[in-house]
Design a protein around this motif. Structure first.
Motif, PDB file in Angstrom:
ATOM      1  N   THR A 136      -3.308   0.016  -1.974  1.00  0.00           N
ATOM      2  CA  THR A 136      -4.405   1.277  -2.231  1.00  0.00           C
ATOM      3  C   THR A 136      -3.383   2.074  -2.612  1.00  0.00           C
ATOM      4  OG1 THR A 136      -4.870   0.258  -0.315  1.00  0.00           O
ATOM      5  CG2 THR A 136      -5.439   2.118  -0.382  1.00  0.00           C
ATOM      6  N   THR A 149      -8.118   4.304  -4.212  1.00  0.00           N
ATOM      7  CA  THR A 149      -8.760   2.739  -4.640  1.00  0.00           C
ATOM      8  C   THR A 149      -7.781   2.109  -3.894  1.00  0.00           C
ATOM      9  OG1 THR A 149      -9.422   4.401  -6.871  1.00  0.00           O
ATOM     10  CG2 THR A 149      -9.376   2.204  -7.107  1.00  0.00           C
ATOM     11  N   VAL A 150      -8.550   0.845  -4.085  1.00  0.00           N
ATOM     12  CA  VAL A 150      -7.551  -0.265  -2.929  1.00  0.00           C
ATOM     13  C   VAL A 150      -8.017  -1.207  -4.406  1.00  0.00           C
ATOM     14  CG1 VAL A 150      -7.847  -2.121  -2.078  1.00  0.00           C
ATOM     15  CG2 VAL A 150      -8.648  -0.230  -1.317  1.00  0.00           C
ATOM     16  N   THR A 205      -3.976  -7.089  -1.745  1.00  0.00           N
ATOM     17  CA  THR A 205      -4.668  -5.703  -2.897  1.00  0.00           C
ATOM     18  C   THR A 205      -2.839  -4.966  -2.569  1.00  0.00           C
ATOM     19  OG1 THR A 205      -4.812  -5.157   0.103  1.00  0.00           O
ATOM     20  CG2 THR A 205      -6.106  -5.970  -1.468  1.00  0.00           C
ATOM     21  N   HIS A 207      -3.387   6.225  -3.364  1.00  0.00           N
ATOM     22  CA  HIS A 207      -4.681   7.781  -2.613  1.00  0.00           C
ATOM     23  C   HIS A 207      -3.143   8.345  -2.571  1.00  0.00           C
ATOM     24  CE1 HIS A 207      -2.266   6.969   1.082  1.00  0.00           C
ATOM     25  NE2 HIS A 207      -1.821   5.416   1.487  1.00  0.00           N
ATOM     26  N   HIS A 267       1.037  -0.908   0.064  1.00  0.00           N
ATOM     27  CA  HIS A 267       0.169   0.008  -0.039  1.00  0.00           C
ATOM     28  C   HIS A 267       1.129   1.068  -0.138  1.00  0.00           C
ATOM     29  CE1 HIS A 267      -3.569  -3.084   0.749  1.00  0.00           C
ATOM     30  NE2 HIS A 267      -2.784  -3.145   1.925  1.00  0.00           N
ATOM     31  N   MET A 299     -13.329   4.205  -1.898  1.00  0.00           N
ATOM     32  CA  MET A 299     -13.117   3.527  -0.186  1.00  0.00           C
ATOM     33  C   MET A 299     -14.097   4.824   1.306  1.00  0.00           C
ATOM     34  SD  MET A 299      -9.104   4.147  -0.482  1.00  0.00           S
ATOM     35  CE  MET A 299      -8.517   3.445   0.930  1.00  0.00           C
TER      36      MET A 299
END
Length: 227
Positions: free
Chosen positions: A136, A194-195, A134, A138, A114, A188
């Protein structure tokens, strides 16, 4: 120093290296032409994180990366990431170092890669992400005292550009796509960004391929043999 005493020191050193740095001591029976480095938890930079945080200290990784470049016995690097992100400057500094290594490099994202972990994930010659992992994306954050001056916001904007430009330069993702996903508001529930699941990251060109440990090692060996 006697050979027996030296072996005992190596034996005692090995658990400490595994505990502190995730490394095997040179004296262990395991031998490889490749260096394996973990980036786990938060990336600790200029500020020491609380003791209950699982963290990877960037000053521990820098000499390891230098050793990959300098040691003639090391042919390539596999970097395994499961990180929530952390210090932006420290993460970006490590990503720049990895990208500048002249030997073949491969990254593998497991669990999560992330925030500032994304530049690290794309910094190698080839990247893998686990099917269920995953990532993320941002905008950058700041902590502590924030001076509400134009210069502060301009600095944050330019820092954001540094991160975006690095990601675009070292992956197949477009700048518009990266910025769009970073600033998305509907993905989110309580945040901007966005994940991305593993297949999403590959589809947008952020990561090269879905895969696991065996795939990453096979690719690293292929790159070494090709070189």
């Amino acid at each position: 120093m006697s050979e027996e005493k030296e072996k005992n020191m190596e034996k005692n050193e090995s658990p400490d290296l595994i505990k502190e740095l995730g490394l095997l001591a040179n004296g262990t029976t395991f031998q490889s032409d490749y260096q394996y480095i973990n980036i786990i938890g938060s990336i600790e930079g200029h500020t020491i994180l609380p003791s209950d945080n699982k963290a990877t200290k960037y000053e521990h990784l820098i000499p390891q990366l230098v050793a990959v470049q300098e040691n003639p016995d090391i042919k390539g690097l596999l970097l395994i990431l499961n990180t929530v992100g952390g210090d932006v400057e420290a993460g970006l500094a490590l990503a720049e170092l990895i990208a500048s290594i002249s030997k073949p490099t491969v990254t593998l994202v497991i669990g999560g890669g992330h925030s500032i972990g994304i530049p690290l994930a794309v910094s190698a010659d080839y990247s893998f992400v686990a099917q269920t992992a995953t990532m993320t994306m941002h905008p950058i954050r700041t902590s502590g005292t924030l001076i509400t001056a134009d210069a502060t916001f301009e600095y944050m904007r330019r820092t954001q550009e540094r991160v975006v430009d690095f990601i675009v330069e070292h992956s197949h993702a477009t700048k518009d796509d990266v910025e769009s996903k970073m600033n998305q508001t509907g993905n989110m529930s309580n945040d901007v960004g966005t994940v991305l699941f593993g297949p999403d990251a590959v589809e947008m060109g952020l990561i090269d391929e879905i895969g696991g440990l065996s795939n990453a090692l096979e690719k690293l060996k292929e790159l070494v043999n090709r070189k």
